[in-house]
Enzyme design. Structure first.
Site, short mmCIF file in Angstrom:
data_model
loop_
_atom_site.label_atom_id
_atom_site.label_comp_id
_atom_site.label_asym_id
_atom_site.label_seq_id
_atom_site.Cartn_x
_atom_site.Cartn_y
_atom_site.Cartn_z
N SER A 71 -33.71 25.47 -20.44
CA SER A 71 -34.51 26.70 -20.39
C SER A 71 -34.14 27.64 -21.53
O SER A 71 -35.02 28.25 -22.16
CB SER A 71 -34.34 27.40 -19.04
OG SER A 71 -33.02 27.83 -18.84
N ALA A 72 -32.85 27.75 -21.83
CA ALA A 72 -32.42 28.61 -22.94
C ALA A 72 -32.91 28.06 -24.26
O ALA A 72 -33.34 28.83 -25.15
CB ALA A 72 -30.90 28.74 -22.95
N GLY A 90 -28.46 20.87 -16.22
CA GLY A 90 -27.28 21.57 -16.70
C GLY A 90 -27.03 21.46 -18.19
O GLY A 90 -25.90 21.67 -18.64
N LEU A 91 -28.06 21.17 -18.97
CA LEU A 91 -27.90 20.96 -20.41
C LEU A 91 -28.58 22.05 -21.24
O LEU A 91 -28.76 21.90 -22.45
CB LEU A 91 -28.45 19.59 -20.80
CG LEU A 91 -27.81 18.41 -20.06
CD1 LEU A 91 -28.47 17.09 -20.46
CD2 LEU A 91 -26.30 18.35 -20.32
N GLY A 92 -28.93 23.15 -20.60
CA GLY A 92 -29.42 24.31 -21.33
C GLY A 92 -30.87 24.23 -21.76
O GLY A 92 -31.25 24.87 -22.74
N ASP A 124 -25.45 29.37 -22.46
CA ASP A 124 -26.57 28.49 -22.79
C ASP A 124 -27.37 29.02 -23.97
O ASP A 124 -27.65 28.29 -24.93
CB ASP A 124 -27.50 28.33 -21.59
CG ASP A 124 -26.92 27.47 -20.49
OD1 ASP A 124 -25.69 27.39 -20.39
OD2 ASP A 124 -27.69 26.90 -19.71
N PRO A 163 -33.52 16.72 -20.43
CA PRO A 163 -34.12 16.75 -19.09
C PRO A 163 -34.03 18.16 -18.52
O PRO A 163 -33.12 18.93 -18.86
CB PRO A 163 -33.25 15.77 -18.30
CG PRO A 163 -31.90 15.87 -18.96
CD PRO A 163 -32.18 16.08 -20.43
#
Length: 289
Positions: free
Chosen positions: A82-83, A78-80, A125, A74
Site C-alpha cells: 500500500s505504501a 506485509g511487504l509494503g 513502509d 502481493p
C-alpha cells in the site's frame, strides 16, 4: 506519466518499531510501477478513500485520470504494497503535472495514506518505498533513519501462503495485549531494539550466520507477542529445515510473509517452499543497496 516505488522487507524489529524502537529493513527495489493517463473520469481499482486522500494531499482537483498499477508485490502480505502504491502514484502525478515534489514530501504524503490504511503505522513502509535504501529506522517523535551501505547483498527469500494479515488489526491486537502486561512487552521491545542495532552491523559485515541467529530470536519474540500463526510457523520451520540460517515473520504477522536468510542454498530453500505450496520472491543476489 509513470512513477516507481520499492517494497520493503523487515529483517528485525517488527512491532517494536511502533513503540519507538529500531527496525532493520531493506527495500525490494522497483517492484511497483504506476501509470496515469488522461481519461474522462477517475478510474482505478483502489479504495476510493485511499485515492481521494492522495489526490487531496497532492492538490490535484482534476478527476480525469486513469490510474494503472503494475506490482510484483502481493497485497496484504506485509511487504509494503500500500505504501509503495501511494509513493508511485505521487511520483506519477508529480511527473505528469510538474508538482515539484521532493522525496520528503512524497514520504509525508505516503505516510498520510498509511495512517488511513493502518491506523497507527510506524512509517517504515512509506520511508522504504520512497528512499529505497537499506536502513536502521526509528520513529520516536519523528521519522528517523540511518542509511546502511554494504557491498554484498544478503541472500534472502520471501515466502507467503494464502493467509492475509491486516496490519491495523495486528497492531491493535499487540497494543491491547501490551496494556495488560506493559512491563513484559516493553522488555521484549527493548530486546528487539538491540537485535535491530546489532543486526545492522552484521548486515554490513556480511556475517550471515550471526545475522540469521538474530532473526531466529526475533521470530521467537514476535511469536511471544502473539502475531504468529500455524502457517507462518510451518514456513519458518521448513525454511530452517532446508538450510536457512535464519527465518522469521516479516511485517505485522497474523498471516502474510516470512523472510529467510539462505547463504549458499537459496535455490534449495526456494524449491522446497514452492513444493509445499507457498509462493516466493527470491532476493538472493539482487542488489538492494
Amino acid at each position: 506519466a509513470t512513477g516507481m516505488a520499492a517494497g520493503k522487507v523487515i529483517l528485525l524489529g517488527e512491532h517494536g518499531v511502533v513503540y519507538g524502537r529500531h527496525a532493520l529493513a531493506l527495500p525490494i527495489p522497483d517492484v511497483v510501477n504506476v501509470t496515469i493517463t488522461r481519461a474522462s473520469e477517475l478510474s482505478h481499482d483502489l479504495p476510493g478513500e485511499f485515492v481521494d486522500l492522495l489526490l487531496n494531499e497532492l492538490g490535484v482537483e482534476d478527476k480525469g485520470w486513469q490510474i494503472s498499477i503494475d506490482s510484483e508485490l502481493p497485497f496484504g502480505k506485509g511487504l509494503g504494497s500500500s505504501a509503495a502504491i501511494a509513493v508511485a502514484i505521487a511520483r506519477a502525478f508529480d511527473n505528469a503535472l510538474q508538482l515539484g515534489l521532493d522525496d520528503e514530501r512524497v514520504n509525508a504524503i505516503a505516510f498520510a495514506s498509511e495512517k488511513l490504511a493502518h491506523g497507527t503505522p510506524s512509517g517504515v513502509d512509506n520511508t522504504l518505498a520512497t528512499f529505497a535504501k537499506p536502513m536502521l529506522f526509528r520513529n520516536a517523535g519523528g521519522l528517523q533513519f540511518e542509511s546502511l551501505d554494504f557491498d554484498t547483498p544478503p541472500p534472502l527469500i520471501i515466502a507467503w501462503g494464502q493467509e492475509t494479515g491486516r496490519t491495523s488489526e495486528q497492531v491493535a491486537g499487540v497494543r491491547k495485549r501490551r496494556e495488560q502486561s506493559a512491563a513484559h512487552f516493553d522488555c521484549l521491545f527493548d530486546e528487539m531494539d538491540r537485535l535491530s542495532r546489532q543486526g545492522a552491523e552484521l548486515l554490513q559485515a556480511a556475517n550471515w550466520e550471526e545475522l540469521g541467529a538474530l532473526m531466529n530470536i526475533c521470530h521467537g519474540l514476535l511469536n511471544a507477542i502473539g502475531v504468529s500463526t500455524p502457517d507462518l510457523e510451518r514456513m519458518v520451520a521448513l525454511a530452517r529445515h532446508c538450510g536457512a540460517v535464519g527465518a522469521k515473520i516479516t511485517g505485522a504477522g497474523g498471516g502474510g510473509s516470512i523472510v529467510a536468510l539462505c547463504p549458499g542454498n537459496s535455490s534449495a530453500v526456494d524449491t522446497e517452499l514452492r513444493r509445499a505450496g507457498y509462493q516466493t520472491l527470491v532476493l538472493a543476489g539482487k542488489q538492494v543497496s
